[in-house]
Scaffold this motif. Structure first.
Motif, short mmCIF file in Angstrom:
data_model
loop_
_atom_site.label_atom_id
_atom_site.label_comp_id
_atom_site.label_asym_id
_atom_site.label_seq_id
_atom_site.Cartn_x
_atom_site.Cartn_y
_atom_site.Cartn_z
N ALA A 1 0.84 -1.20 0.00
CA ALA A 1 0.00 0.00 0.00
C ALA A 1 0.87 1.25 0.00
N GLY A 2 0.36 2.29 -0.64
CA GLY A 2 1.09 3.56 -0.62
C GLY A 2 1.00 4.35 -1.90
N ALA A 3 0.80 3.67 -3.03
CA ALA A 3 0.73 4.39 -4.31
C ALA A 3 0.06 3.53 -5.36
N ASP A 4 -0.69 4.17 -6.25
CA ASP A 4 -1.21 3.48 -7.43
C ASP A 4 -0.08 3.44 -8.45
N LEU A 5 0.20 2.25 -8.98
CA LEU A 5 1.30 2.08 -9.93
C LEU A 5 0.76 1.63 -11.27
N GLU A 6 1.40 2.09 -12.33
CA GLU A 6 0.97 1.73 -13.68
C GLU A 6 1.89 0.67 -14.26
N PRO A 7 1.39 -0.09 -15.24
CA PRO A 7 2.24 -1.08 -15.91
C PRO A 7 3.52 -0.41 -16.43
N GLY A 8 4.61 -1.14 -16.33
CA GLY A 8 5.90 -0.61 -16.77
C GLY A 8 6.72 -0.01 -15.64
N THR A 9 6.15 0.06 -14.44
CA THR A 9 6.89 0.62 -13.30
C THR A 9 7.99 -0.34 -12.88
N VAL A 10 9.19 0.18 -12.70
CA VAL A 10 10.31 -0.61 -12.20
C VAL A 10 10.11 -0.76 -10.69
N LEU A 11 10.08 -2.01 -10.23
CA LEU A 11 9.79 -2.30 -8.83
C LEU A 11 11.01 -2.79 -8.07
N GLY A 12 11.01 -2.52 -6.78
CA GLY A 12 11.98 -3.08 -5.85
C GLY A 12 11.21 -3.86 -4.81
N ARG B 1 12.03 -9.27 -22.44
CA ARG B 1 12.71 -8.12 -23.07
C ARG B 1 11.74 -6.95 -23.01
N VAL B 2 12.22 -5.81 -22.52
CA VAL B 2 11.38 -4.62 -22.38
C VAL B 2 12.03 -3.43 -23.08
N ARG B 3 11.18 -2.48 -23.43
CA ARG B 3 11.62 -1.24 -24.07
C ARG B 3 11.95 -0.24 -22.96
N ARG B 4 13.18 0.22 -22.92
CA ARG B 4 13.63 1.12 -21.86
C ARG B 4 12.77 2.37 -21.74
N PHE B 5 12.45 2.99 -22.86
CA PHE B 5 11.73 4.25 -22.79
C PHE B 5 10.23 4.06 -22.58
N GLY B 6 9.80 2.82 -22.38
CA GLY B 6 8.44 2.54 -21.98
C GLY B 6 8.33 2.28 -20.48
N LEU B 7 9.48 2.18 -19.81
CA LEU B 7 9.50 1.92 -18.37
C LEU B 7 9.22 3.21 -17.59
N THR B 8 8.67 3.05 -16.39
CA THR B 8 8.42 4.17 -15.49
C THR B 8 9.33 4.01 -14.28
N PHE B 9 10.12 5.03 -14.02
CA PHE B 9 11.04 5.03 -12.89
C PHE B 9 10.54 5.98 -11.81
N ASP B 10 10.80 5.64 -10.55
CA ASP B 10 10.52 6.54 -9.44
C ASP B 10 11.31 7.84 -9.66
N PRO B 11 10.80 8.99 -9.20
CA PRO B 11 11.52 10.25 -9.37
C PRO B 11 12.94 10.26 -8.77
N GLY C 1 17.68 -11.28 -15.86
CA GLY C 1 17.24 -11.89 -17.10
C GLY C 1 16.18 -11.09 -17.84
N ILE C 2 15.98 -9.84 -17.43
CA ILE C 2 15.06 -8.94 -18.12
C ILE C 2 15.91 -8.01 -18.97
N VAL C 3 15.97 -8.27 -20.25
CA VAL C 3 16.80 -7.48 -21.16
C VAL C 3 16.10 -6.17 -21.43
N VAL C 4 16.84 -5.07 -21.30
CA VAL C 4 16.30 -3.73 -21.53
C VAL C 4 16.92 -3.18 -22.80
N SER C 5 16.08 -2.88 -23.81
CA SER C 5 16.62 -2.34 -25.06
C SER C 5 16.13 -0.94 -25.31
#
Length: 124
Positions: A33-44, A91-101, A120-124
């Protein structure tokens, strides 16, 4: 007659280039809990709870390490939710990912992408 404006949120098509068949790349996890996240968010993953949050580069609870990419929306503003993430062999598209500020420089985003690649998640 005025037509209402429709807005489509982010979808896996914005960032997902490849995943292994039979959903091998996916895993169901708990988003804290704490934030609504959208697909593509990089998680920890918070080490103490094993729950996932948006990866915070400045964190000190385990969330500072990129551990997955959110595949489904997670409306977790007020409560924990279950969501599907990419954890491996994708494999994911780098510029489609969402990063925390906190990932406020290209070097920090590069480091997060390297952590995903180690999983094993290739970022292109």
């Amino acid at each position: 007659m005025d037509m209402p404006t429709l807005t489509e949120g982010k979808t896996p098509g914005d960032f997902l280039l490849f995943e292994e068949q039979d959903h091998y790349s996916r895993e169901e996890v708990t988003i804290a809990a704490g934030a609504d996240l959208e697909p593509g968010t990089v998680l920890g993953m918070v080490t103490a709870t094993e729950k996932y949050v948006a990866s915070d580069e400045a964190g000190a609870d385990g969330s500072e390490a990129a551990a997955a990419v959110l595949l489904t929306p997670a409306a977790a503003a007020s409560a924990d939710v279950t969501a599907v993430v990419l954890k491996r062999h994708a494999r994911v598209r780098r510029f489609g990912l969402t990063f925390d500020p906190s990932y406020d420089t290209e070097a920090k985003r590069d480091a997060a992408c390297a952590e995903l690649e180690a999983l094993g998640i290739v970022v292109s």
